[in-house]
Design a protein around this motif. Structure first.
Motif, PDB file in Angstrom:
ATOM      1  N   GLU A   1      67.630  10.134  25.272  1.00 33.93           N
ATOM      2  CA  GLU A   1      67.757  11.579  25.426  1.00 33.93           C
ATOM      3  C   GLU A   1      66.401  12.271  25.558  1.00 33.93           C
ATOM      4  O   GLU A   1      65.404  11.790  25.037  1.00 33.93           O
ATOM      5  N   THR A   2      66.449  13.435  26.232  1.00 38.32           N
ATOM      6  CA  THR A   2      65.289  14.310  26.320  1.00 38.32           C
ATOM      7  C   THR A   2      65.776  15.726  26.070  1.00 38.32           C
ATOM      8  O   THR A   2      66.768  16.151  26.658  1.00 38.32           O
ATOM      9  N   TRP A   3      65.091  16.454  25.191  1.00 37.13           N
ATOM     10  CA  TRP A   3      65.515  17.816  24.908  1.00 37.13           C
ATOM     11  C   TRP A   3      64.313  18.663  24.532  1.00 37.13           C
ATOM     12  O   TRP A   3      63.260  18.160  24.144  1.00 37.13           O
ATOM     13  N   ILE A   4      64.522  19.962  24.679  1.00 39.31           N
ATOM     14  CA  ILE A   4      63.528  20.947  24.284  1.00 39.31           C
ATOM     15  C   ILE A   4      64.083  21.670  23.066  1.00 39.31           C
ATOM     16  O   ILE A   4      65.201  22.187  23.106  1.00 39.31           O
ATOM     17  N   GLU A   5      63.303  21.686  22.011  1.00 43.64           N
ATOM     18  CA  GLU A   5      63.686  22.430  20.812  1.00 43.64           C
ATOM     19  C   GLU A   5      62.798  23.662  20.733  1.00 43.64           C
ATOM     20  O   GLU A   5      61.578  23.554  20.571  1.00 43.64           O
ATOM     21  N   LEU A   6      63.410  24.830  20.912  1.00 43.32           N
ATOM     22  CA  LEU A   6      62.663  26.073  20.797  1.00 43.32           C
ATOM     23  C   LEU A   6      62.446  26.414  19.331  1.00 43.32           C
ATOM     24  O   LEU A   6      63.289  26.102  18.476  1.00 43.32           O
ATOM     25  N   HIS A   7      61.327  27.066  19.049  1.00 42.55           N
ATOM     26  CA  HIS A   7      61.131  27.599  17.710  1.00 42.55           C
ATOM     27  C   HIS A   7      62.196  28.674  17.500  1.00 42.55           C
ATOM     28  O   HIS A   7      62.573  29.403  18.423  1.00 42.55           O
ATOM     29  N   ASP A   8      62.695  28.770  16.285  1.00 41.95           N
ATOM     30  CA  ASP A   8      63.831  29.646  15.979  1.00 41.95           C
ATOM     31  C   ASP A   8      63.665  31.071  16.495  1.00 41.95           C
ATOM     32  O   ASP A   8      64.628  31.672  16.974  1.00 41.95           O
ATOM     33  N   GLU A   9      62.461  31.617  16.429  1.00 34.77           N
ATOM     34  CA  GLU A   9      62.269  33.009  16.833  1.00 34.77           C
ATOM     35  C   GLU A   9      62.448  33.247  18.329  1.00 34.77           C
ATOM     36  O   GLU A   9      62.524  34.393  18.772  1.00 34.77           O
ATOM     37  N   TYR A  10      62.567  32.177  19.136  1.00 33.83           N
ATOM     38  CA  TYR A  10      62.752  32.320  20.585  1.00 33.83           C
ATOM     39  C   TYR A  10      64.181  32.007  21.033  1.00 33.83           C
ATOM     40  O   TYR A  10      64.490  32.079  22.218  1.00 33.83           O
ATOM     41  N   THR A  11      65.060  31.660  20.115  1.00 36.35           N
ATOM     42  CA  THR A  11      66.431  31.284  20.466  1.00 36.35           C
ATOM     43  C   THR A  11      67.157  32.378  21.242  1.00 36.35           C
ATOM     44  O   THR A  11      67.882  32.083  22.196  1.00 36.35           O
ATOM     45  N   ASP A  12      66.963  33.644  20.885  1.00 34.06           N
ATOM     46  CA  ASP A  12      67.638  34.735  21.594  1.00 34.06           C
ATOM     47  C   ASP A  12      67.274  34.778  23.083  1.00 34.06           C
ATOM     48  O   ASP A  12      68.028  35.293  23.903  1.00 34.06           O
ATOM     49  N   GLY A  13      66.140  34.223  23.448  1.00 32.79           N
ATOM     50  CA  GLY A  13      65.710  34.189  24.846  1.00 32.79           C
ATOM     51  C   GLY A  13      66.543  33.253  25.707  1.00 32.79           C
ATOM     52  O   GLY A  13      66.420  33.273  26.937  1.00 32.79           O
ATOM     53  N   LEU A  14      67.409  32.452  25.098  1.00 32.68           N
ATOM     54  CA  LEU A  14      68.261  31.528  25.856  1.00 32.68           C
ATOM     55  C   LEU A  14      69.541  32.184  26.371  1.00 32.68           C
ATOM     56  O   LEU A  14      70.265  31.572  27.171  1.00 32.68           O
ATOM     57  N   LEU A  15      69.813  33.416  25.958  1.00 35.85           N
ATOM     58  CA  LEU A  15      71.033  34.099  26.373  1.00 35.85           C
ATOM     59  C   LEU A  15      71.132  34.142  27.900  1.00 35.85           C
ATOM     60  O   LEU A  15      70.223  34.602  28.582  1.00 35.85           O
ATOM     61  N   GLY A  16      72.217  33.623  28.448  1.00 43.04           N
ATOM     62  CA  GLY A  16      72.466  33.619  29.886  1.00 43.04           C
ATOM     63  C   GLY A  16      71.929  32.401  30.615  1.00 43.04           C
ATOM     64  O   GLY A  16      72.260  32.178  31.781  1.00 43.04           O
ATOM     65  N   LEU A  17      71.098  31.592  29.958  1.00 40.30           N
ATOM     66  CA  LEU A  17      70.519  30.427  30.627  1.00 40.30           C
ATOM     67  C   LEU A  17      71.578  29.390  30.975  1.00 40.30           C
ATOM     68  O   LEU A  17      71.412  28.618  31.922  1.00 40.30           O
ATOM     69  N   ASP A  18      72.695  29.382  30.259  1.00 37.68           N
ATOM     70  CA  ASP A  18      73.760  28.412  30.539  1.00 37.68           C
ATOM     71  C   ASP A  18      74.426  28.647  31.894  1.00 37.68           C
ATOM     72  O   ASP A  18      75.189  27.804  32.364  1.00 37.68           O
TER      73      ASP A  18
END
Length: 138
Positions: free
Chosen positions: A19-36
């Protein structure tokens, strides 16, 4: 005029055998909204294991580390040797959950710092207008 800028990582690339994944720091999680809604992302990351004053002064390389390729300026290559160690890779998203983006693959080491993510929107440049040197097509 010389200016200095500060870049702070927003996350970390993780790699295992499967597997390969990117783990964002918690304070940036809201920036993923709509990326799906996107299939691919550009990942900008820092060549953290390639940093030295000598490597930062390198301005010409043989692309793909192949001496058969012509000596070329680093701005015309994807070489990790460059004044600022910023890498850019287009990655396919497999899934997004919480602060984690599962991606198909990336040419980066495990624990590489991620400095930004941008959604991929195909450009409007017609293929017939794209020009590439011969070494890219090989």
């Amino acid at each position: 005029m010389t200016e200095s800028y500060s870049i702070n990582p927003i996350g970390v690339i993780h790699k295992s055998d499967e597997e390969t994944w990117i783990e964002l720091h918690d304070e940036y999680t809201d920036g993923l909204l709509g990326l799906d809604g996107f299939s691919h992302i550009y990942v900008l990351y820092w060549f953290h294991e390639n940093d030295s004053p000598e490597k930062r002064r390198t301005l010409q390389v043989h692309p793909r580390k192949d001496p058969q390729n012509p000596l070329t300026g680093v701005f015309a290559t994807h070489s990790p040797r460059r004044p600022n160690l910023i890498a850019l890779t287009l990655c396919k998203i497999e899934s997004i959950s919480g602060n984690t983006i599962q991606i198909e693959e990336i040419d980066a080491f495990d624990r590489t710092p991620v400095i930004d993510i941008k959604c991929y929107i195909p450009e409007s440049v017609p293929d017939e207008d794209v020009r590439l040197p011969d070494w890219v097509r090989e």
